[in-house]
Scaffold this active site. Sequence first.
Site, PDB file in Angstrom:
ATOM      1  N   HIS A 192       5.661  -7.956  51.685  1.00 36.84           N
ATOM      2  CA  HIS A 192       5.413  -7.073  50.748  1.00 36.84           C
ATOM      3  C   HIS A 192       4.171  -6.761  50.606  1.00 36.84           C
ATOM      4  O   HIS A 192       2.780  -7.499  51.463  1.00 36.84           O
ATOM      5  CB  HIS A 192       5.257  -7.111  49.496  1.00 36.84           C
ATOM      6  CG  HIS A 192       6.675  -7.500  48.999  1.00 36.84           C
ATOM      7  ND1 HIS A 192       7.269  -8.162  47.753  1.00 36.84           N
ATOM      8  CD2 HIS A 192       8.240  -6.930  49.750  1.00 36.84           C
ATOM      9  CE1 HIS A 192       8.614  -8.466  48.315  1.00 36.84           C
ATOM     10  NE2 HIS A 192       8.766  -7.154  49.225  1.00 36.84           N
ATOM     11  N   ALA A 193       3.275  -5.300  49.986  1.00 34.86           N
ATOM     12  CA  ALA A 193       2.459  -5.122  50.140  1.00 34.86           C
ATOM     13  C   ALA A 193       0.385  -5.233  51.364  1.00 34.86           C
ATOM     14  O   ALA A 193       0.989  -4.418  52.301  1.00 34.86           O
ATOM     15  CB  ALA A 193       1.290  -5.277  49.094  1.00 34.86           C
TER      16      ALA A 193
END
Lengths: 554, 87
Positions: free
Chosen positions: B15-16
């Site tokens: 993620h991110a």
Amino acid sequence: MGVSPGIGHGPAYVMTVSVPEPPEGATYTGEADQEKERAMAALRQVAGELESRGNQAGGEAAEILKAQALMAEDPGLVVKMRTLIDRGLAAPRAVFEAFTKYRDVLAGSGGYLGERAADLNDIRDRVIAVLYGQAMPGLRGAPAEPYVLVARDLAPADTALLAKGQIAAFVTEEGGPTSHTAILARAMGVPAVVACRGATGIPNGVRVMADGTSGGVRVEPDESAVADAVSAARARQAALSSATGPGRTVDGHRVPLLANVGGPSELEAAVAAGAEGIGLYRTEFLFLDRAEPPSLEEQVRAYRAAVEAFPGGKVIVRTLDGGADKPLAFLPSSAAASAEPNPELGERGLRRLRRFPEVMDAQLSALAAVASEDLMVMAPMVATGEEAGWFARACRARGLTGVGVMIEIPSAALRARDLLASVDFVSIGTNDLAQYAFAADRRLGAVSTLQDPWQPALLDLVAMTLSAASEAGKPCGICGESAADPAMACVLVGLGASTLSMGAGALAAVRAALAAHTLAQCRLAADAARARTTAAEARAAARAHLPGLDHLGL
Amino acid sequence: MGERKVTVAAEVGLHARPAATFVQRAMKAPMDITVAKMNSAKAPVSGKSILAIMALDVRQGETVVISAEGEGSEELLDELAEIAGTP
């Protein structure tokens, strides 16, 4: 309302959070290709600004901002946006709908990923602002001089990247003495004024002076006014720093002054401010923004660092206070929907931990590994004697000795005796106690007068708890923000508080205030305050018995 | 078509920030790259779209399949696998 003392002045930087939603079905005149290029240019501009700000910030902030820059130019998003423009939608609306599609996917996942939806909202608003020719919302550059950050309210996410040197002062329209802005500002040592109506109407770049003590905000002050205010603040600071050493009244009644600490990065400031220990060590920093709880070793390291920072001083660690405004991916709410309708009144703090005993077990094991007579443990959000007993048994089963609970629910204050029966100490959290006693959300500016710690009903609940502790022969500290108010600190001592704990920035003023009065004066001030019927009268009545405050400029 | 199976080690999953590192590398490559979650009904997504990768919601300990085809794809896949597997 001033919530973090000092004078701050500089150009206003207004964080506009209200970028309007482009009207549904809005269309454009002209060529589709031109409209697409317009949208692309806005995306590129925002991505470029995020990227360059990331480069300036460096470190972790750089990584976050670079990821955001990639999101702004995401190829999937671009394809969606182009398709929408081909169907006739104007660029702002196409941007809005393309972002909304991804936002909804992320938000639907909940937890860590759900929180990233806010990042997308932020990027979307920036792009739409560019398309509308509006000032950019919330972008923080490297300013030529510290600025006065003006906003409706500041979320923790807004302030993650702020550095003390960048910010001269905070001014917000919402918020009260316990809002995030206030707590953050005090931790940073930056002056702050909250609940300032109309503040976001100040034009960007106009010079502003904020007085975090009086709550005054002046637009375009003349230079002599700024000079006067700054020199008065300096004189006050000098008077405050004249009091040194451990907390005590002028006649020698000892009241250890402790620090509220939110993570390892705040330990140094607490030691530097002369804290005699930690009255509230918030452990949420170990758990937020993670998919899994921290390992035993990581927890042990963090708790040991706190104990070692205060040799010979008490360190009171609060177990994980999840739920409400601190959602945690691995402690999901039990509500059928993904969110509780009223999380402040829901399953948070100890309630949540009872449903996830393995998380509490791991935390208590880590605490037991660094146990000493100076390390104490307390639970948040305890409502009944039965809950206090359950927590105390869990702690004692691990060999922990100093076991306490927070008093922050009126039921706990009313029956403090029942809670004290099974624990070694209690600590009053006045922020939440006020929130629950007055049914007034602590983040809501509209009800902030009910959050005033001088409200007589709150004083009664505090007095009731302190007298129950005194009867039980057990200590009762205060770890709410009210202890940071020098006049209130004297009143709390007069009511029998055994320790006061506060943000490190408030310690000097509280130490000086106590050192300027006798215990008898503090008691008189407490009685006078409780005899009144409004918060303003209670405060005035207490101050009449505390003449040293005026000499100190407090 | 070449592919690599990698177990994601980063605490926050893919993620991110971990996804950003992955995408930054993928975007430099001329060929198409896809990422799919093992044992998942979700279709493979473009390795150049951070939003699509994030939306796969790959958690720590889960395995992804990275695919690419063309000149230099073997080296690229090795690099991407290394990134996805970095804690």
